[in-house]
Design an enzyme around this catalytic site. Structure first.
Site, PDB file in Angstrom:
ATOM      1  CB  THR A  48      -0.508   6.376   0.226  1.00  0.00           C
ATOM      2  OG1 THR A  48      -1.322   5.280  -0.169  1.00  0.00           O
ATOM      3  CG2 THR A  48      -0.809   7.544  -0.691  1.00  0.00           C
ATOM      4  NE  ARG A  97      -6.899   8.544  -6.275  1.00  0.00           N
ATOM      5  CZ  ARG A  97      -6.639   8.155  -5.048  1.00  0.00           C
ATOM      6  NH1 ARG A  97      -5.418   7.840  -4.706  1.00  0.00           N
ATOM      7  NH2 ARG A  97      -7.596   8.059  -4.150  1.00  0.00           N
ATOM      8  CB  THR A  99      -5.558   5.059   6.011  1.00  0.00           C
ATOM      9  OG1 THR A  99      -6.336   4.469   7.059  1.00  0.00           O
ATOM     10  CG2 THR A  99      -4.185   5.410   6.555  1.00  0.00           C
ATOM     11  N   GLY A 100      -7.730   5.294   3.810  1.00  0.00           N
ATOM     12  CA  GLY A 100      -9.012   4.878   3.240  1.00  0.00           C
ATOM     13  C   GLY A 100      -9.326   5.687   1.991  1.00  0.00           C
ATOM     14  CB  THR A 147      -2.494   5.246   3.392  1.00  0.00           C
ATOM     15  OG1 THR A 147      -3.029   5.416   2.094  1.00  0.00           O
ATOM     16  CG2 THR A 147      -1.778   6.524   3.806  1.00  0.00           C
ATOM     17  CB  SER A 179      -0.907  -0.002   1.226  1.00  0.00           C
ATOM     18  OG  SER A 179      -0.154   0.218   2.404  1.00  0.00           O
TER      19      SER A 179
HETATM   20  N1  ASP Z   1      -6.078   7.366   1.086  1.00  0.00           N
HETATM   21  C1  ASP Z   1      -5.315   6.717   0.064  1.00  0.00           C
HETATM   22  C2  ASP Z   1      -5.674   7.292  -1.261  1.00  0.00           C
HETATM   23  O1  ASP Z   1      -6.841   7.491  -1.516  1.00  0.00           O
HETATM   24  C3  ASP Z   1      -5.528   5.251   0.013  1.00  0.00           C
HETATM   25  C4  ASP Z   1      -5.717   4.570   1.328  1.00  0.00           C
HETATM   26  O2  ASP Z   1      -5.415   5.098   2.352  1.00  0.00           O
HETATM   27  O3  ASP Z   1      -6.194   3.459   1.378  1.00  0.00           O
HETATM   28  O4  ASP Z   1      -4.807   7.472  -2.056  1.00  0.00           O
END
Ligand code: ASP
Length: 353
Positions: free
Chosen positions: A216, A226, A249-250, A198, A89
């Site tokens: 991340t 992106r 995160t997310g 992340t 990740s």
């Molecule tokens: N927040 C991160 C992103 O959207 C991904 C993650 O944390 O899972 O790039």
């Protein structure tokens, strides 16, 4: 890297440009005045972070116990994951974009100096956290992106490396082989093949100095270019020396819409505990979510997490969706916390059952 950075600083000096330096930790202030209210400050050596930051928060706390700066400590903490090929990740070994290229995002803040740094879409450098910190320390800017961010890093002496591990390449190929004519970028059903992940660390010293970092490889198989929430100051992380620090995160797109980490810190400023502030930010995210991403009960179809600490030595974490029983049995729904001699996973609160 240190030697090259020194020569870069020398070059700046020769040009008559003095690089910004991170201040030494300031002394503890027992009471912080914030307009009409005040916060009793009772800081302690503490680091919190995403679940995958367990080793990282431990390292950060042990460095801060030796008197190191909180941002330096937090960066060393997240680097453990960036350099670990098994963490898919983040950093080296992270899952690539649609074209099979690993593009990394990171941002950081330093409470004592009120400075921030970030990189987006950085390719070929294993530790974007360090490049973000270099932007913070050495430039008058906040964010560098793409090829120019890489050039900046190479000029500082970072090495260019292939970040796509065999394991990540196989995962990407599997994804590519399974593409079908019904796929679309707005896919929001349960079969969504994209994955996230992340690493975040917020760190506070005993003197109340704060640093925060989020790094991340972003959403897997993303459209090239992106940029997620992690490199966005106020979304991926945010800290204010007078209040505390937060990170996320997310699903980045949801977090950007709510300026989530900034919002967590603002809720703590108005008196909420770190955990309650994380829940308030999740509630704000739901309010800012388009119907496509909500189920018939108004529950988001994605997950998002916040982690926070404050200058009273309190901490908390919250996640949008209650983890399944199986996930809970396997340590899901937890976040990393470390105090001197005690690094552990703590349960997170959740907004939806
Ligand atoms: N927040 C991160 C992103 O959207 C991904 C993650 O944390 O899972 O790039």
């Amino acid at each position: 890297m240190n030697t090259s950075r020194k020569s870069f600083i020398k070059t700046l000096g020769a040009l008559g440009v003095m690089p910004w330096a991170i201040a030494q930790p300031t002394s503890s202030k027992p009471r912080v005045e914030l307009g009409n209210s005040s916060i009793i400050s009772n800081p302690k050596t503490l680091a919190v972070g995403s679940r995958n930051a367990l080793r990282g928060v431990e390292r950060a706390v042990s460095m801060m116990s030796e008197g190191k700066d909180p941002l330096d400590a937090a960066v060393e903490g997240v680097k453990i994951q960036e350099l670990d090929p098994n963490d898919m990740s983040v950093g080296y070994g992270g899952l690539p974009n649609e074209h099979g290229v690993v593009q990394l995002d990171a941002s950081c803040m330093h409470g004592p100096t009120k400075r921030a740094g970030a990189v987006g879409c950085l390719e070929g450098i294993k530790t974007p956290s360090e490049v973000a910190k270099a932007v913070l320390e050495l430039t008058d800017h906040i964010m560098l992106v793409g090829d120019d961010a890489k050039t900046f890093a190479l000029q500082l002496g970072f090495e260019e490396e292939d970040l796509l591990t065999e394991r990540a390449r196989e995962a990407w190929l599997r994804w590519k082989r399974n593409l079908n004519p019904n796929d679309n970028w707005l896919n929001d059903d349960e079969s969504n093949p994209y994955s996230t992940g992340t690493v975040h660390i917020s760190a506070c010293t005993q003197q109340g100095d704060i640093g925060s970092i989020t790094t991340t490889s972003g959403l897997s198989y993303k459209i090239p270019g992106r940029v997620g929430d992690s490199p966005i100051i106020g979304a991926g992380q945010y800290c204010d020396q007078r209040v505390g620090s937060a990170g996320s995160t997310g699903r980045g797109e949801a977090n950007i819409m709510a300026c989530g980490s900034f919002y967590v810190v603002e809720r703590m400023r108005s008196g909420e505990s770190p955990e309650q502030a994380c829940l308030s930010a999740l509630q704000r995210v739901v309010e800012m979510t388009e119907p496509r991403l909500l189920d018939e009960n108004g529950k988001p179809r994605f997950n998002l997490n916040y982690y926070a600490l404050n200058v009273q030595g309190e901490f908390g974490g919250a996640t949008m969706l209650k983890p399944s029983d199986r996930a809970l049995d396997n340590g899901g729904g937890t976040f990393a916390v470390a105090e001197p001699g005690n690094a552990r996973l703590e349960p997170m609160a959740w907004l939806f059952d």
